[in-house]
Enzyme design. Structure first.
Site: not given
Ligand code: PAF
Length: 282
Positions: A37, A155
């Site tokens: 992240h 995704q």
């Protein structure tokens, strides 16, 4: 770092920044942040004036209640990591704020094959939930650029299609997978692995890298069958799929010469924890 909990306040703030012609990069997350992240935050920081990160464990994208209930939550640590990474805004809404009863979601978008294979085939309703929350987040945040990690390769393809379908004026960028030193793809779910499962989990990326280096030694089908069997020989691993697919259509490749690109994608349970990973073959 500014913290917003309320979507209307964030939307007002964001609009004001855009009026000042400041460029906003957006990193949506479900928290339990790791270096993967943070690499998205860093990419967003170098390419934009402002970085907004959301932390929201979206209930509508979990097809198993237990997976949702056990999803790791480490908000204070996440905020520290974001602050250290130089993120400007963190958005931590609650469910009622993201899904007020007035928010309807009609899935008018037909994604074709890319939504029905791999994760789409194994996690019914998952991508509908992902699109629902990301559409809502994009409407609130109104960023210039959306940053997504390659670990969730399918995704990324789906959200790119969604952004173009709804004609959002947003660029969608994909950042590389960040791996542990032994090769395991970083994932919030790794936190839930017991030590013995953590040791077994590295076999997933090892199999993908072996396929990458063995490519053309056999057919894609033979390679995926061989490595599925090898992995399943480990009592802690249960492979849901290991498929070699086109990087664009996600269609299964029967013969190497039939496709201009290939990605090996895996989903497997290690103990009770479901992990995914992928490696570009060419
Ligand atoms: O990749 C994730 O963490 C989630 O699917 C996302 C994009 C934050 C939507 O909830």
């Amino acid at each position: 770092m500014i913290e917003f909990k309320n979507s209307e306040n964030l939307n007002k703030w964001s609009k004001a920044q855009r009026e000042k012609h400041l460029k906003i990069g957006f990193v949506p997350t479900m928290g339990a942040l790791h270096e993967g992240h943070i690499s998205l935050i860093e990419a967003a920081k170098t390419e934009n004036d402002l970085v907004i990160c959301s932390i929201f464990v979206n209930p509508t994208q979990f097809n198993e209640q237990e997976d949702f209930d056990k999803y790791p939550i480490t908000i204070e640590k996440d905020k520290d990591l974001l602050f250290q990474a130089g993120c400007h805004v963190v958005f931590i809404p609650d469910v009622a704020n993201i899904y007020p009863s007035s928010t309807a979601f009609d899935l008018e978008i037909d994604l074709g094959n890319i939504a029905n294979v791999l994760e789409g085939a194994h996690r019914p309703g998952h991508f509908e939930g992902v699109m629902q929350v990301v559409k809502r987040l994009l409407e609130i945040v109104e960023p210039n650029v959306l940053y997504l990690g390659k670990k969730d390769y399918q995704q990324y393809l789906i959200l790119k299609k969604m952004v173009s379908f709804y004609q959002f004026d947003i660029e969608v960028k994909q950042c590389p997978i960040v791996r542990e030193p032994d090769g395991l793809a970083m994932s919030s779910r790794n936190l839930r692995l017991k030590p013995v499962e953590r040791n077994a989990a590295v076999q997933l990326s090892k199999a993908l890298f072996a396929i990458q280096s063995d490519q053309f030694s056999s057919s894609p089908k033979a390679l995926s069958e061989k490595f599925t069997a090898n992995l399943n020989a480990n009592p802690l691993i249960d492979v849901e799929y290991l498929e070699i697919v086109s990087a664009e259509s996600l269609g299964k490749i029967d013969d190497w010469k039939d496709s201009e690109s290939a990605v090996a994608c895996i989903a497997a349970k290690v103990g009770s924890i479901r992990l995914i990973d992928n490696v570009t073959i060419y």
